[in-house]
Write a protein that holds these residues in place. Structure first.
Motif, mmCIF file in Angstrom:
data_model
loop_
_atom_site.group_PDB
_atom_site.id
_atom_site.type_symbol
_atom_site.label_atom_id
_atom_site.label_comp_id
_atom_site.label_asym_id
_atom_site.label_seq_id
_atom_site.Cartn_x
_atom_site.Cartn_y
_atom_site.Cartn_z
ATOM 1 N N GLU A 121 0.805 -1.227 0.000
ATOM 2 C CA GLU A 121 0.000 0.000 0.000
ATOM 3 C C GLU A 121 0.837 1.275 0.000
ATOM 4 O OE1 GLU A 121 -2.719 -0.102 3.226
ATOM 5 O OE2 GLU A 121 -3.812 -1.869 2.485
ATOM 6 N N ALA A 122 1.947 1.303 0.716
ATOM 7 C CA ALA A 122 2.726 2.543 0.813
ATOM 8 C C ALA A 122 4.181 2.203 1.085
ATOM 9 C CB ALA A 122 2.169 3.425 1.932
ATOM 10 N N ALA A 123 5.043 3.219 0.966
ATOM 11 C CA ALA A 123 6.473 3.033 1.181
ATOM 12 C C ALA A 123 6.705 2.332 2.512
ATOM 13 C CB ALA A 123 7.180 4.385 1.148
ATOM 14 N N PRO A 124 7.779 1.526 2.637
ATOM 15 C CA PRO A 124 8.904 1.468 1.696
ATOM 16 C C PRO A 124 8.637 0.603 0.462
ATOM 17 C CG PRO A 124 9.287 -0.047 3.486
ATOM 18 C CD PRO A 124 8.029 0.696 3.834
ATOM 19 N N ASN A 125 9.446 0.872 -0.596
ATOM 20 C CA ASN A 125 9.349 0.131 -1.836
ATOM 21 C C ASN A 125 9.966 -1.255 -1.713
ATOM 22 O OD1 ASN A 125 8.274 1.733 -4.205
ATOM 23 N ND2 ASN A 125 9.708 3.227 -3.329
ATOM 24 N N VAL A 126 9.487 -2.145 -2.555
ATOM 25 C CA VAL A 126 10.219 -3.386 -2.805
ATOM 26 C C VAL A 126 11.583 -2.992 -3.357
ATOM 27 C CG1 VAL A 126 10.317 -5.443 -4.261
ATOM 28 C CG2 VAL A 126 8.150 -4.765 -3.201
ATOM 29 N N ARG A 127 12.627 -3.590 -2.828
ATOM 30 C CA ARG A 127 13.975 -3.146 -3.204
ATOM 31 C C ARG A 127 14.411 -3.665 -4.575
ATOM 32 N NH1 ARG A 127 16.512 -5.155 2.393
ATOM 33 N NH2 ARG A 127 14.676 -6.509 2.174
ATOM 34 N N GLU A 182 24.460 -9.201 -0.439
ATOM 35 C CA GLU A 182 23.366 -8.224 -0.441
ATOM 36 C C GLU A 182 22.897 -7.854 -1.845
ATOM 37 O OE1 GLU A 182 24.666 -4.834 1.734
ATOM 38 O OE2 GLU A 182 25.258 -6.005 3.509
ATOM 39 N N ARG A 183 23.559 -8.338 -2.878
ATOM 40 C CA ARG A 183 23.316 -7.819 -4.220
ATOM 41 C C ARG A 183 21.989 -8.241 -4.821
ATOM 42 N NH1 ARG A 183 29.262 -8.333 -7.164
ATOM 43 N NH2 ARG A 183 30.446 -7.305 -5.500
ATOM 44 N N ASN A 184 21.386 -9.297 -4.306
ATOM 45 C CA ASN A 184 20.091 -9.726 -4.839
ATOM 46 C C ASN A 184 18.921 -8.909 -4.300
ATOM 47 O OD1 ASN A 184 21.088 -11.734 -6.459
ATOM 48 N ND2 ASN A 184 20.753 -13.389 -4.970
ATOM 49 N N LEU A 185 19.150 -8.174 -3.210
ATOM 50 C CA LEU A 185 18.043 -7.470 -2.572
ATOM 51 C C LEU A 185 18.576 -6.181 -1.943
ATOM 52 C CD1 LEU A 185 14.998 -7.908 -2.119
ATOM 53 C CD2 LEU A 185 15.547 -8.816 0.149
ATOM 54 N N MET A 186 18.495 -5.082 -2.720
ATOM 55 C CA MET A 186 19.045 -3.806 -2.257
ATOM 56 C C MET A 186 18.492 -2.678 -3.132
ATOM 57 S SD MET A 186 22.918 -3.936 -3.869
ATOM 58 C CE MET A 186 23.206 -2.206 -3.470
ATOM 59 N N TYR A 187 18.694 -1.458 -2.670
ATOM 60 C CA TYR A 187 18.395 -0.291 -3.496
ATOM 61 C C TYR A 187 19.623 0.048 -4.336
ATOM 62 C CZ TYR A 187 14.281 0.511 -0.539
ATOM 63 O OH TYR A 187 13.091 0.391 0.117
ATOM 64 N N ALA A 188 19.379 0.477 -5.587
ATOM 65 C CA ALA A 188 20.473 0.859 -6.475
ATOM 66 C C ALA A 188 19.925 1.781 -7.559
ATOM 67 C CB ALA A 188 21.128 -0.374 -7.099
ATOM 68 N N GLY A 189 20.830 2.512 -8.207
ATOM 69 C CA GLY A 189 20.410 3.419 -9.269
ATOM 70 C C GLY A 189 20.550 4.868 -8.850
#
Length: 800
Positions: A121-127, A182-189
């Motif tokens: 429904e709301a933040a946080p986003n799926v990473r 951690e590379r499969n599940l993280m924030y990036a970009g």
């Protein structure tokens, strides 16, 4: 980051068409001869694409979990052995905007809504989101392939795998820097704004016959990101060509006016050449017999293609040439032409601010704007000898799609381009691989990472020294050493010197207070003034600014009039120009309208270009609008014009006759043979004044002093002596016509008998001459007495 993407070469589709036609004809012939079906005879012909948006079904996970959890191999989920039976399945494009299936824009439709938020429904986003599909490649098809070329649109970062091997990654530096676990599940970009589109290459050696697993990790850049997007629209086979492709051909500046550099991309790793020759007077055949052939160097690019580069040297002035690239074995490109002009004297070139193809989110629109600006500028100034770009040629450093658009105008193959490394260019080796620049120093302005581009370079063109530095590298000391070394070696040969870099230090828009800009503004101006640079060309801020003359980081003349159309620079005074957008892809609003250094500011959000005229005495910089949005902003109307001149410290050249003689009583014009020419003002003979006079009625030596002053107050003087001699006696330099031998003898000789020019002394006169007169009288009397005595003796002898 792994190897970035590649563009599908522009000519590849036509090569493919030829191959398809040839295959169809051969299939029909074989069917006729042997009774086989086309399908049986040519089962190896690959499909147009193994993946497309509409029909490819993806398995995907959008529940913020690591698919390799519990496995020792982080990439286990990218292989065929992984069980994705519990994952969702659907076709693309996939995405969400604030949890909804619309709102990203008409260019980015969403077919399958992703679960954007961890709680739905709301933040946080799926990473991180994970996708898998499989493509079938037969053994026969595999023998036909050299690679696969994919097209993917994404937001914010992405990594792509085939059969467990990573083949591409975009905006994924944070992923590569993170711990493996951690590379499969993280924030990036980097919070791209609109989704980006990139191309990538799958090497044939990661493929096998049968099912091949394609896996994608799609990353959100932060927990409050508003959108997410993924669409792989193509994964097309690249087949062994009947004819190699030659793409992104660009002519760049050589080390001087007699050379050019060429760079192009190709789809085969085979030897290739440049052939060039003087254009024939008539006929359409390439003049092979008279052509020079140069083997090209190069290698594999980060996009998985090959590049080739070669230099055209020993060119003649005022000559039109034809050239082509390729080889007899691979075929040849279309023939291109270019022309040289005089190798000295006056000339002009065109200066463009950040084209930044792709910055608007619409590559094609930006390409059209860029092409239109080139067309307008070159129609107005067809004799332009360089195309100088201020940097940020593309928006995404690794985007071959954007490079295709930027390099697509034919003018880029005909007029030498001078590229500057911008902050949107630097992040990939593609910049280095697309341009060949002269006298490149890779240690000065060095690349900041193994995957970025760097280096400072210089060239001399018609007596003007150009130095281009990579301002992405903040090492001012290295830039300083480069600039000082070049000026020490080449400065004495240059009539003007120009420095170019991307990050404008004297602009007024969005970047005016960036920390790196402030740092450069504090350090560079003193160096640039100390090197006596005349002009600095800059970009980055997508608005137009022309500075006052600046010396050591301060106003050179506090009384300089704003927007003056003529400025006169003293030693160390420098003019800085920041260009607006040439493509219209992006504009920035003015943030510092009262900046102390800004003489002219303009932001109409209209495409611009600048024509720069160079002569011995001045550089005239005129900026024009290249599009018409209203009556005030007409095409080729002037935004700003300024002529830069150096302070006139050179006195006129004054020529007077040598010291000499004139006959007594002859006419004498002290201005005869006198001339004065000033480098700035031209013929100033009428301004010459003479002090002193010559009285031709009186024998003697007279001194004349000549003086001339130009408009800037520079004075030149000269002296001359004129000796008046008796008629028929003049012999020395400056004698009047008809002067004869005998100067300094006889009754009418000048007093004292001396006319020595070198002494500068006046002849003797008055009492000083009395002893000489007495001696002369005695000699006359003695001579008369002797003559009388002789006459008496002769008479006596006759009477005897």
């Amino acid at each position: 980051m792994t190897a970035p993407h590649t563009a599908v070469p522009r000519t590849r589709a036509s090569h493919r068409s030829r191959r398809t036609i040839a295959t169809a004809s051969a299939t029909a012939l074989l069917a006729t001869l042997f009774g086989t079906s086309a399908a049986t005879a040519f089962a190896a012909e690959p499909p147009e694409s193994y993946i497309d948006t509409a029909s490819t079904v993806w398995s995907y996970s959008d529940n913020d979990t690591d698919p390799a959890a519990g496995s020792d191999d982080r990439l286990s989920w990218t292989t065929a052995a992984f069980d994705d039976a519990e994952w969702k399945t659907a076709t693309g494009p996939f995405g969400a905007k604030n949890g909804e299936a619309d709102g990203i824009g008409t260019d980015f439709p969403i077919t399958t809504l992703l679960n954007q938020y961890v709680d739905g429904e709301a933040a946080p986003n799926v990473r991180t989101f994970h996708f898998r599909t499989a493509i079938d490649i037969s053994a026969d098809e595999l023998t036909e392939l050299t690679s696969l070329t994919g097209t993917v649109t994404y937001d914010d970062a992405i990594q792509i795998f085939v059969n467990g091997t990573q083949v591409a990654g975009f905006v994924d530096d944070k992923v590569d820097a993170a711990p493996e676990a951690e590379r499969n599940l993280m924030y990036a970009g980097d919070s791209n704004g609109s989704p980006l589109t990139s191309n990538f290459t799958v090497p044939v050696d990661v493929l096998h016959d049968g099912a091949n697993t394609v896996a994608v990790a799609l990353y959100q850049d932060r927990d409050t990101s508003s959108d997410i997007y993924f669409d792989m629209s193509a994964l097309a086979p690249t087949v062994v060509p009947e004819h190699a492709s030659f793409d992104n051909l660009v002519m760049t500046i050589g080390s001087d006016e007699s050379s050019r550099n060429l760079t192009w991309y190709t789809d085969v790793n085979e030897a290739q050449f440049v052939q060039y020759a003087v254009a024939p007077a008539s006929g359409s055949e390439f003049p092979t017999d008279s052509a020079m052939t140069v083997e090209a160097s190069g290698g594999e690019t980060t996009s998985g293609e090959q590049n080739r580069r070669a230099a055209l040297e020993g060119l003649s002035e005022n000559t039109t040439y034809v050239y082509r690239v390729g080889s007899d074995a691979l075929g040849w490109s279309d023939v291109e032409t270019f022309s040289t002009a005089d190798f000295s004297g006056d000339y002009n070139f065109l200066f463009f601010g950040d084209p930044q193809i792709g910055a608007s989110g619409n590559v094609e629109s930006d390409r059209i704007g860029w092409q239109d600006t080139l067309d307008v500028a070159l129609e107005q100034f067809p004799q332009s000898e360089m195309l100088f770009s201020a940097g940020d040629q593309v928006n995404t450093a690794s985007s071959e799609n954007e490079y295709d658009a930027f390099l697509s105008p034919q003018q880029m193959q005909q007029i030498p381009v001078v590229p500057v490394n911008g902050n949107h260019d630097v992040g990939s080796k593609a910049y280095e691989q697309h341009y060949t620049t002269p006298n490149l120093d890779t240690e000065a302005g060095a690349a900041l990472s193994d995957s970025s581009s760097g280096g400072d370079y210089w060239f001399m063109f018609k007596g003007v020294l150009y130095m281009v530095i990579n301002s992405n590298n903040p090492d001012i000391d290295a830039h300083e050493q480069f600039l000082r070394d070049v000026v020490a070696e080449q400065g004495d040969k240059a009539r003007w010197s120009v420095v170019a870099f991307h990050h404008s230090i004297y602009s007024v828009a969005a970047h005016v207070n960036d920390s790196n800009i402030i740092s450069m503004r504090n350090e560079l101006p003193t160096l640039i003034s100390d090197l006596d640079v005349d002009l600095v060309l800059q970009g980055h801020d997508h608005s137009y600014t022309r500075s006052y003359l600046i010396n050591d980081g301060e106003l050179a003349n506090p009384d300089e009039t704003a927007a003056s159309n003529e400025v006169v620079a003293g030693e160390g005074d420098v003019l800085y120009v920041t260009a607006n957008s040439a493509s219209g892809s992006k504009y920035y609003d003015v943030q510092a309208p009262d900046a102390w250094y800004a003489s002219v500011i303009n932001q109409e959000k209209v495409r611009n270009y600048t024509n720069i005229e160079v002569t011995d005495d001045a550089i005239t910089i005129t900026t024009y609008r290249s599009e018409q949005t209203n009556a005030r902003a007409a095409v080729n109307s002037v935004v700003d014009e300024v002529t830069l001149m150096r302070e006139d410290t050179e006195a006129p050249q004054l020529t007077v006759p040598e010291s000499g003689e004139v006959q007594r009583g002859a006419d004498f014009d002290p201005m005869a043979g006198v001339s004065a020419v000033d480098a700035r003002d031209g013929d100033v003979t009428n301004a010459v004044t003479v002090t002193g006079s010559v009285d031709t009625a009186t024998l003697g030596t007279y001194s004349l002093e000549y003086s001339v002053t130009d408009a800037a107050g520079n004075t030149q003087t000269a002296t001359r002596e004129v000796t008046v001699v008796a008629a028929g006696a003049a012999t020395g330099p400056g004698s009047e016509p008809g002067d004869g031998p005998g100067a300094g003898s006889g009754d009418d000789a000048a007093p004292g008998g001396s006319t020595d020019d070198a002494s500068g002394e006046l002849p003797f006169t008055g009492a000083d001459a009395l002893p000489g007169l007495i001696a002369a009288a005695l000699l006359v009397m003695l001579g008369t007495g002797l003559a009388v005595t002789a006459a008496v003796r002769r008479r006596r002898e006759q009477n005897a």
